[in-house]
Scaffold this motif. Structure first.
Motif, PDB file in Angstrom:
ATOM      1  N   ALA A 124       8.401   5.396   9.422  1.00  0.00           N
ATOM      2  CA  ALA A 124       7.559   4.670   8.468  1.00  0.00           C
ATOM      3  C   ALA A 124       6.150   4.477   9.031  1.00  0.00           C
ATOM      4  O   ALA A 124       5.966   3.895  10.103  1.00  0.00           O
ATOM      5  CB  ALA A 124       8.180   3.317   8.137  1.00  0.00           C
ATOM      6  N   PRO A 300       6.040   6.369  -1.070  1.00  0.00           N
ATOM      7  CA  PRO A 300       6.694   5.120  -1.476  1.00  0.00           C
ATOM      8  C   PRO A 300       8.211   5.280  -1.369  1.00  0.00           C
ATOM      9  O   PRO A 300       8.755   6.334  -1.713  1.00  0.00           O
ATOM     10  CB  PRO A 300       6.261   4.952  -2.940  1.00  0.00           C
ATOM     11  CG  PRO A 300       5.047   5.808  -3.088  1.00  0.00           C
ATOM     12  CD  PRO A 300       5.220   6.958  -2.145  1.00  0.00           C
ATOM     13  N   LEU A 301       8.901   4.246  -0.893  1.00  0.00           N
ATOM     14  CA  LEU A 301      10.351   4.308  -0.677  1.00  0.00           C
ATOM     15  C   LEU A 301      10.716   5.516   0.185  1.00  0.00           C
ATOM     16  O   LEU A 301      11.752   6.165  -0.011  1.00  0.00           O
ATOM     17  CB  LEU A 301      11.097   4.370  -2.019  1.00  0.00           C
ATOM     18  CG  LEU A 301      10.892   3.197  -2.980  1.00  0.00           C
ATOM     19  CD1 LEU A 301      11.617   3.460  -4.295  1.00  0.00           C
ATOM     20  CD2 LEU A 301      11.389   1.906  -2.364  1.00  0.00           C
ATOM     21  N   LEU A 304      14.238   5.697   1.991  1.00  0.00           N
ATOM     22  CA  LEU A 304      15.354   6.004   1.094  1.00  0.00           C
ATOM     23  C   LEU A 304      15.299   7.453   0.627  1.00  0.00           C
ATOM     24  O   LEU A 304      16.306   8.174   0.665  1.00  0.00           O
ATOM     25  CB  LEU A 304      15.315   5.064  -0.107  1.00  0.00           C
ATOM     26  CG  LEU A 304      16.403   5.282  -1.179  1.00  0.00           C
ATOM     27  CD1 LEU A 304      17.786   5.078  -0.569  1.00  0.00           C
ATOM     28  CD2 LEU A 304      16.189   4.345  -2.355  1.00  0.00           C
ATOM     29  N   ALA A 305      14.113   7.893   0.197  1.00  0.00           N
ATOM     30  CA  ALA A 305      13.971   9.267  -0.290  1.00  0.00           C
ATOM     31  C   ALA A 305      14.218  10.269   0.830  1.00  0.00           C
ATOM     32  O   ALA A 305      14.848  11.320   0.627  1.00  0.00           O
ATOM     33  CB  ALA A 305      12.575   9.468  -0.878  1.00  0.00           C
TER      34      ALA A 305
END
Length: 448
Positions: A124, A300-301, A304-305
């Motif tokens: 991240a 974004p996200l 998770l993606a």
């Protein structure tokens, strides 16, 4: 000895599609499209998949159906003698399958590791340099990568140990729909990113100036690798179908269609996202693990993606290693009379040992080369540039000139539905496909 068989045509098609769809679709096709101009490569690849992939896939499955045996015994039955030179079809296919399987587990282990790393938020906000350094550090840690590979091996062994219907077929019936759902969801997410339209246009709009003989040869080679032609799997899976009722041409065409669609959707997942974040589409083999990790570090996200994406990579590859392992195990079991369980776990042990140099070539043995290639590159080159195209060439020649195209057509069309082997296939099988494949072989071996 009564041989296992598929429970249904759907089971056969999904299992064979699972064999065909793998890293060749999610990893190799996008990076080749990226390095060969995008849309033009896509068009050439699709045409070759139809003109070459469908006939050769049909031929190999039909040979297996006719033989009703694993590749070595099957070719002996088809040729009528143990010493026939055409038996090389089985040996080349099994050698390619063995070599590819020996490093396939390693790459699937990488996918599992990346699903965990990205899903836990490890990347991240990371910079491009950090992501690249992390990749190099990870693949160079042989102990860690082997642990992941071993875990994948054990899981694969468990599935194959359950037999054809309860293991291989059941896994394919569940995993193939999951694979396509994952692909479609991720493609939709990628296409909705700001700036994705530029990537979509680059991927689908052909630049015909990119079409060269070298690019066409690369696309043809990818057809062999992606569909799995002359890799023993189609022969084995064909040997498990009912010789009276199975629709070989329709099944082969469906498998090639699934395989091609999976590759095209994988491009829709990757290239819009790559362009949305201003990353290079021509980054080569690192496109999957470095470029896409960079995408998810910024998206974004992204955690998770990213985890979902690498689970997708694993699912695609897992169906392929199941199929290839089944081909190897059934051959040992039927040819030498070894019990299926001993053949299975013994084969996995041998694959682990043979795969060690490939794993070490990214770390302690990175400077060790043979003919200018590290172990991983050498094994990959022998399997893909030598065994597969030569095996495909021999299949085309055997079907057209030894079996005889007319007899092949008549026998293959038994049980066929709407799709049948047409007379127009004759010139392709006799002349065009052998010449095209021969060019690949000669070029790959550097003979001109």
């Amino acid at each position: 000895m009564t041989r296992a068989s598929w429970s249904s045509r759907v089971g056969f098609v999904l299992a064979t599609a699972g064999f065909a769809i793998g890293l060749g679709n999610i990893w190799r096709f996008p990076y080749l499209a990226g390095t060969h101009g995008g849309g033009a490569f896509v068009v050439v690849y699709v045409l070759l998949a139809i003109l070459v992939g469908i006939p050769l896939m049909t031929a190999e499955i039909s040979m297996g159906r006719k033989a009703q045996a694993s590749p070595i015994l099957g070719m002996r039955k088809l040729t009528g003698k143990k010493g026939s030179p055409w038996n090389a079809i089985s040996w080349l296919g099994l050698l390619a399958a063995f070599l590819i399987e020996s490093y396939y587990f390693l790459i699937l282990g990488w996918a599992v590791a990346y699903a965990i790393k990205i899903g836990s938020g490890r990347f991240a906000g990371a910079t491009t340099e950090t992501v690249a350094t992390s990749y190099t550090s990870f693949i160079g840690n042989t102990g860690e990568t082997l642990l992941y590979a071993l875990a994948v091996m054990v899981l694969t062994g468990f599935v194959v140990s359950r037999g054809l219907r309860q293991g291989v077929e059941a896994a394919a019936k569940w995993l193939m729909p999951v694979l396509f759902v994952f692909l479609i969801v991720l493609a939709i997410g990628s296409l909705t990113l700001p700036g994705a339209a530029a990537g979509l246009a680059w991927y689908l709009k052909p630049d015909w100036s990119q079409v060269t003989p070298g690019m066409a040869l690369t696309a043809l080679g990818q057809v062999f690798f992606s569909i799995g032609i002359s890799m023993a799997g189609a022969f084995v899976y064909g040997s498990y179908v009912d010789p009276r009722e199975s629709d070989v041409p329709g099944g082969a065409a469906t498998v090639v269609a699934f395989d091609t669609i999976a590759a095209l959707i994988a491009g829709l997942v990757i290239f819009p996202a790559v362009f949305a974040f201003n990353l290079p589409p021509d980054s080569g083999p690192g496109l999957l693990f470095v470029t896409m990790a960079n995408v998810f570090a910024k998206a974004p996200l992204g955690a998770l993606a990213g985890a979902a994406f690498f689970v997708l990579v694993f699912v695609a590859g897992f169906t392929s290693v199941i199929a290839v392992l089944e081909a190897l195990v059934s051959t040992v079991h039927e040819t030498w009379g070894v019990s299926r369980q001993k053949a299975l776990w013994g084969m996995l042990a041998v694959l682990f040992v043979v795969g060690l140099p490939s794993a070490l070539s990214f770390g302690p043995w990175s400077d060790v080369t043979i003919a200018g290639k590290d172990f991983f590159t050498l094994v990959d080159w022998i399997a893909i540039n030598v065994c597969l195209p030569i095996g495909g060439l021999l299949i085309a020649l055997y079907v057209a000139w030894v079996w005889g195209f007319d007899r092949f057509r008549a026998e293959t069309n038994v049980g066929a539905g709407r799709v049948t082997v047409q007379a127009i296939w004759g010139p392709f099988m006799r002349y065009l496909i052998p010449v095209a494949v021969l060019i690949i072989v000669v070029t790959s071996l550097g003979l001109f």
